[in-house]
Design an enzyme around this catalytic site. Sequence first.
Site, mmCIF file in Angstrom:
data_model
loop_
_atom_site.group_PDB
_atom_site.id
_atom_site.type_symbol
_atom_site.label_atom_id
_atom_site.label_comp_id
_atom_site.label_asym_id
_atom_site.label_seq_id
_atom_site.Cartn_x
_atom_site.Cartn_y
_atom_site.Cartn_z
ATOM 1 N N GLY A 229 38.224 26.156 43.756
ATOM 2 C CA GLY A 229 37.627 27.630 43.342
ATOM 3 C C GLY A 229 37.813 28.543 44.170
ATOM 4 O O GLY A 229 37.377 29.834 44.233
ATOM 5 N N CYS A 340 53.237 36.306 17.875
ATOM 6 C CA CYS A 340 52.560 37.157 16.563
ATOM 7 C C CYS A 340 51.064 37.312 16.830
ATOM 8 O O CYS A 340 50.377 36.713 16.114
ATOM 9 C CB CYS A 340 52.901 36.521 15.153
ATOM 10 S SG CYS A 340 54.696 36.507 14.992
HETATM 11 C C1 LIG Z 1 39.456 23.393 37.682
HETATM 12 C C2 LIG Z 1 39.004 22.445 38.656
HETATM 13 C C3 LIG Z 1 39.210 22.513 39.929
HETATM 14 C C4 LIG Z 1 40.164 23.681 40.828
HETATM 15 O O1 LIG Z 1 40.009 24.750 40.571
HETATM 16 P P1 LIG Z 1 40.773 26.183 41.269
HETATM 17 O O2 LIG Z 1 40.003 27.215 40.616
HETATM 18 O O3 LIG Z 1 42.110 25.569 40.965
HETATM 19 O O4 LIG Z 1 40.545 25.672 42.784
HETATM 20 C C5 LIG Z 1 38.692 21.768 40.976
HETATM 21 N N1 LIG Z 1 37.576 20.885 40.529
HETATM 22 C C6 LIG Z 1 37.205 20.812 39.282
HETATM 23 C C7 LIG Z 1 36.267 19.751 38.766
HETATM 24 C C8 LIG Z 1 37.982 21.590 38.106
HETATM 25 O O5 LIG Z 1 37.664 21.576 36.889
#
Ligand SMILES: *Cc1c(COP(=O)(O)O)cnc(C)c1O
Length: 415
Positions: A229, A340
């Site tokens: 994240g 579309c």
């Molecule tokens: C999607 C996800 C990530 C990675 O998220 P990023 O925003 O790309 O860093 C990591 N852990 C889990 C469990 C996820 O679902």
Amino acid sequence: MQKKIPLTSEQLENLTRTYPTPFYLYDEAGIRRSARELLAAFEWNAGFREFFAVKALPNVSILQLLREGGLGADCSSLPELLLAEKAGITSERIMFTSNDTPAEEFQAARRLGAIINLDDIGHLPFLEKHTGLPPVISFRYNPGALKSGNAIIGNPVESKFGVTREQLFEGYRAAKAKGIRRFGIHTMVASNELHADYFAETARLLFETVRDLSRALDIRFEFANLGGGIGIPYRPQEKAVDLAAVSAGIRRAYDEIIAANGLHPLKIFMENGRLITGPHGYLVARVRHIKRTYKTFVGLDATMANLMRPGLYGAYHHITVPGKENTTERETVDVVGSLCENNDKFAIDRDLPRLSPGDLVVIHDAGAHGHAMGFNYNGKLRSAELLLRPDGSVKLIRRAETIEDYFATLVVDGD
Ligand SMILES: *Cc1c(COP(=O)(O)O)cnc(C)c1O
């Protein structure tokens, strides 16, 4: 920061002779650098590990170079586990963080020796029944009202992921009673978060939970997985997250909560996808038509089926026009594809150099959750993926889909 593709417009034009647009281009040097920077920021934590979120860029060649850079893989499905295995990532270099998981995926994760991170306390007896007990157990914690969440991932109380604080006590108690001795904990409450403080707050919350669980149940945690994240600056005026500040904030929480309570050592894990590959991927497309009605529409040979983020979340992706960077002739346009579907737009009311049919355009920061989210709606085919090597050569790492691929799964009477 000005956004550029690491090729001249001539080099890019030449590349399209071998690989027709649209295609994705990934910059190996940039990906390696991002991986190095993250590991360097957490050098103080012995055992720190980044498990790259495979879903962000599920390509074996990319996973191989991340493995070389010391990263593991965060997988959430059987094919993702097999991609990691094929890239040479196995055993506890794989974190299996899935939800609503079928038995055969748990079995594959166990065969590879992956660390299994459970999304529900009910999954512990399910796992035991289908695979036997694993050596390590981790639960995904959903802090609910204790944490505010952010735009992409939403309010934790509404989230389908993870278990409550009370359930954590129940889950680890049950795991201990079954004889499990190795424990970890996980949470993932942010996506594309640009504020360094957010990660320290999350770490604090998770560390306090580790403290409380350790005391109440007399168990020892090996790791705390803070999830992914970490955001990237999609807009030129945004700044990259200061990883040193993220790390320093987490370290402070570690010292105050983990070290001060005799819970050291605790390995910190992360599973970023976007941070590692996002800024180093480019969707390269060509202008097909320019249409002037109530607005001006620049039609590309790529569509939302190649890059869904703008249509799905209204996400911003910067667009540049190689060779026209310095032109003063500009125009405000919608940049669209040929689906579309009226949300098939890469940009709305975007000020760009004045475009003509045949111009190449580069859509930036498409290296994570880009090609991976591609789909076949309207009979659109997934594009090729190319890797720009540090020596300047370009390697095909996934060919473009063909009409034959599209027809391959159809069952037609008379064939
Ligand atoms: C999607 C996800 C990530 C990675 O998220 P990023 O925003 O790309 O860093 C990591 N852990 C889990 C469990 C996820 O679902």
